[in-house]
Design a protein around this motif. Sequence first.
Motif, PDB file in Angstrom:
ATOM      1  N   LYS A 137       1.599   4.349  -2.391  1.00 61.52           N
ATOM      2  CA  LYS A 137       0.555   3.285  -2.601  1.00 61.52           C
ATOM      3  C   LYS A 137       0.280   2.539  -3.448  1.00 61.52           C
ATOM      4  N   ILE A 138       0.548   2.917  -4.776  1.00 64.14           N
ATOM      5  CA  ILE A 138       0.405   1.920  -6.018  1.00 64.14           C
ATOM      6  C   ILE A 138       1.539   1.065  -5.821  1.00 64.14           C
ATOM      7  N   ASN A 139       2.852   1.365  -5.743  1.00 61.03           N
ATOM      8  CA  ASN A 139       3.969   0.370  -5.488  1.00 61.03           C
ATOM      9  C   ASN A 139       3.676  -0.541  -4.369  1.00 61.03           C
ATOM     10  N   LYS A 140       3.068  -0.148  -3.150  1.00 61.00           N
ATOM     11  CA  LYS A 140       3.010  -0.961  -2.184  1.00 61.00           C
ATOM     12  C   LYS A 140       2.003  -2.466  -2.577  1.00 61.00           C
ATOM     13  N   ILE A 141       0.781  -1.590  -3.114  1.00 64.05           N
ATOM     14  CA  ILE A 141      -0.105  -2.705  -3.635  1.00 64.05           C
ATOM     15  C   ILE A 141       0.519  -3.686  -4.762  1.00 64.05           C
ATOM     16  N   CYS A 142       1.231  -3.082  -5.645  1.00 65.11           N
ATOM     17  CA  CYS A 142       2.031  -4.051  -6.624  1.00 65.11           C
ATOM     18  C   CYS A 142       3.007  -4.805  -6.049  1.00 65.11           C
ATOM     19  N   GLU A 143       4.097  -4.413  -5.128  1.00 60.70           N
ATOM     20  CA  GLU A 143       5.135  -5.133  -4.538  1.00 60.70           C
ATOM     21  C   GLU A 143       4.442  -6.361  -4.068  1.00 60.70           C
ATOM     22  N   GLU A 144       3.239  -6.314  -3.163  1.00 54.76           N
ATOM     23  CA  GLU A 144       2.711  -7.518  -2.582  1.00 54.76           C
ATOM     24  C   GLU A 144       2.391  -8.566  -3.370  1.00 54.76           C
ATOM     25  N   LYS A 145       2.189  -8.028  -4.663  1.00 54.56           N
ATOM     26  CA  LYS A 145       1.369  -9.220  -5.477  1.00 54.56           C
ATOM     27  C   LYS A 145       2.321  -9.543  -6.730  1.00 54.56           C
ATOM     28  N   ASN A 146       3.650  -8.852  -6.726  1.00 56.24           N
ATOM     29  CA  ASN A 146       4.492  -9.129  -7.651  1.00 56.24           C
ATOM     30  C   ASN A 146       4.097  -8.433  -9.053  1.00 56.24           C
ATOM     31  N   ILE A 147       3.338  -7.334  -9.181  1.00 52.14           N
ATOM     32  CA  ILE A 147       2.921  -6.757 -10.292  1.00 52.14           C
ATOM     33  C   ILE A 147       3.994  -5.798 -10.943  1.00 52.14           C
ATOM     34  N   LEU A 148       4.286  -5.691 -12.006  1.00 51.49           N
ATOM     35  CA  LEU A 148       5.285  -4.965 -12.556  1.00 51.49           C
ATOM     36  C   LEU A 148       4.788  -3.312 -12.737  1.00 51.49           C
ATOM     37  N   VAL A 149       5.496  -2.263 -12.466  1.00 53.02           N
ATOM     38  CA  VAL A 149       4.838  -1.035 -12.580  1.00 53.02           C
ATOM     39  C   VAL A 149       5.643  -0.198 -13.527  1.00 53.02           C
ATOM     40  N   LEU A 150       4.764   0.058 -14.745  1.00 45.88           N
ATOM     41  CA  LEU A 150       5.336   0.955 -15.830  1.00 45.88           C
ATOM     42  C   LEU A 150       4.640   2.422 -15.743  1.00 45.88           C
ATOM     43  N   GLY A 158      10.509  16.148 -14.991  1.00 47.05           N
ATOM     44  CA  GLY A 158      10.825  17.080 -13.932  1.00 47.05           C
ATOM     45  C   GLY A 158      10.027  16.918 -12.743  1.00 47.05           C
ATOM     46  N   ALA A 159       8.810  16.388 -12.821  1.00 47.97           N
ATOM     47  CA  ALA A 159       7.757  16.328 -11.751  1.00 47.97           C
ATOM     48  C   ALA A 159       8.613  15.302 -10.620  1.00 47.97           C
ATOM     49  N   GLU A 160       8.303  15.819  -9.209  1.00 50.27           N
ATOM     50  CA  GLU A 160       8.748  14.669  -8.429  1.00 50.27           C
ATOM     51  C   GLU A 160       7.757  14.333  -7.394  1.00 50.27           C
ATOM     52  N   TYR A 161       8.036  13.116  -6.834  1.00 52.97           N
ATOM     53  CA  TYR A 161       7.152  12.353  -5.812  1.00 52.97           C
ATOM     54  C   TYR A 161       8.047  12.075  -4.689  1.00 52.97           C
ATOM     55  N   GLN A 162       7.807  12.565  -3.430  1.00 52.30           N
ATOM     56  CA  GLN A 162       8.721  12.447  -2.267  1.00 52.30           C
ATOM     57  C   GLN A 162       9.995  12.845  -2.607  1.00 52.30           C
ATOM     58  N   GLY A 163      10.421  13.910  -3.287  1.00 52.89           N
ATOM     59  CA  GLY A 163      11.766  14.270  -3.693  1.00 52.89           C
ATOM     60  C   GLY A 163      12.435  13.337  -4.798  1.00 52.89           C
ATOM     61  N   LEU A 169      10.331   5.733 -10.521  1.00 57.80           N
ATOM     62  CA  LEU A 169       9.733   5.494  -9.191  1.00 57.80           C
ATOM     63  C   LEU A 169       9.075   3.836  -9.429  1.00 57.80           C
ATOM     64  N   GLY A 170       9.119   3.369 -10.517  1.00 54.88           N
ATOM     65  CA  GLY A 170       8.581   2.051 -10.622  1.00 54.88           C
ATOM     66  C   GLY A 170       9.695   1.043 -11.207  1.00 54.88           C
ATOM     67  N   ASP A 171       9.221   0.072 -11.903  1.00 52.85           N
ATOM     68  CA  ASP A 171      10.079  -0.958 -12.713  1.00 52.85           C
ATOM     69  C   ASP A 171      10.760  -0.432 -14.022  1.00 52.85           C
ATOM     70  N   MET A 172       9.852   0.236 -14.576  1.00 49.60           N
ATOM     71  CA  MET A 172      10.297   0.846 -16.028  1.00 49.60           C
ATOM     72  C   MET A 172       9.394   2.043 -16.148  1.00 49.60           C
ATOM     73  N   SER A 173       9.882   3.088 -17.010  1.00 50.81           N
ATOM     74  CA  SER A 173       8.970   4.394 -17.396  1.00 50.81           C
ATOM     75  C   SER A 173       9.170   4.506 -18.834  1.00 50.81           C
ATOM     76  N   ALA A 174       8.217   5.310 -19.321  1.00 48.19           N
ATOM     77  CA  ALA A 174       8.177   5.921 -20.777  1.00 48.19           C
ATOM     78  C   ALA A 174       7.903   7.257 -20.808  1.00 48.19           C
ATOM     79  N   PHE A 175       8.600   7.668 -21.542  1.00 51.28           N
ATOM     80  CA  PHE A 175       8.426   9.219 -21.893  1.00 51.28           C
ATOM     81  C   PHE A 175       7.978   9.672 -23.223  1.00 51.28           C
ATOM     82  N   SER A 176       7.546  10.841 -23.292  1.00 51.56           N
ATOM     83  CA  SER A 176       7.295  11.441 -24.991  1.00 51.56           C
ATOM     84  C   SER A 176       7.788  12.718 -24.969  1.00 51.56           C
ATOM     85  N   PHE A 177       8.480  13.060 -26.007  1.00 52.80           N
ATOM     86  CA  PHE A 177       9.028  14.273 -26.306  1.00 52.80           C
ATOM     87  C   PHE A 177       8.455  14.922 -27.826  1.00 52.80           C
TER      88      PHE A 177
END
Length: 351
Positions: A137-150, A158-163, A169-177
């Motif tokens: 849902k979040i990606n669909k809203i953002c794609e329609e308006k050309n908004i970047l997803v971080l 290791g968590a998964e969304y639809q496999g 799952l977005g344009d970019m991601s940030a992790f902490s260790f």
Amino acid sequence: MIPIIKPVFGAEEEQVVLQIIRSGQITRGKWTIKFKESFSNYIGATFCHPVCSGTAALYIALKSLGINSQEDVVIVPSMSFMATIDAVILAGGKPVVVDIGEDYCLDPFQLEKAVEKYNPKVVIPVHLFGQPADMEKINKICEEKNILVLEDAAQSHGAEYQGKKTGNLGDMSAFSFYASKNVAMGEGGAILTNRVSLDEKISNWIEFGNHPALNLRITEFQAGIGYWQLQKLDDNNEKRRKIAQLYNEEFKDLPGLVLPKEFEGRKHVYHIYALRHPQRDQIVEKLIENGIGARIYYEYTLHQLRGAEHLDCSFGEQVSKEIFAIPVHPALKDDEVSYIIETVKKVVNNL
Ligand SMILES: Cc1ncc(COP(=O)(O)O)c(C=O)c1O
């Protein structure tokens, strides 16, 4: 006291630190490359840049996505660790706080309203406590308006969304260790993307690039420890999931307690086992008295913490008054898990 968090290290982590000391190559060496390659493979994203913390990862990601001025609105959820909003402020952008839903992640329905009102440049869904946000849902809203997803995947290794793994799952991601995280280095972070144009921008924000930048590199010690932690991540996540399932089963009839729920199509990795109860403060106090390291995550919403502009965040505000966590880390022994279960039951039943 049974601690709320405890990193689990073995002989491999001990050995690698010794090897690095003896090798003399303590930064910018083979372990940094090994970690970078194995983490991007694990997540499934093409490019991975290890850095010195999760906050640095978010900051670099936002700068690489073009956040510079108060014109650049970034949407953040009402509930997260403060680094999610602080990185936006440090990058020079304007944070706008939007409420969470029952999954404790950014509510797509509220996001839609914020997008209409603020025309944001970037949206940061946080996979809070180890549960993926509703990315379709979040990606669909953002794609329609050309908004970047971080994605802020600091808590969802290791968590998964639809496999598909969070962090891919977005344009970019940030992790902490950070020491408490499912992959723990002490301090550390990473930025991932599949887009080559963004990859180059990220590099220039980590060290001496084509514009002034801080040095936000990682050392070989962090990367070496992280490499071995990553090899153990799936097993450790399974342990977390088993403990969480047991808690859910044992606590299901306790009055007033709202248990964490794994939403359909999502794999929760229980970085934090978060519960809600109207008498939260009393419960936490009694658990601590009984030697259980219960803790409040998070006592304040992000707009309360930083006085940021926000839409109606009444659910997040309510949650922040009721939420708390009990230990769920993979170092817990069976008798400690049983003790936690018995004590929580006793405390909640005797309120
Ligand atoms: C959701 C979230 N975002 C960002 C961070 C920042 O990471 P770090 O502490 O490594 O700077 C953390 C953790 O500490 C976190 O939990």
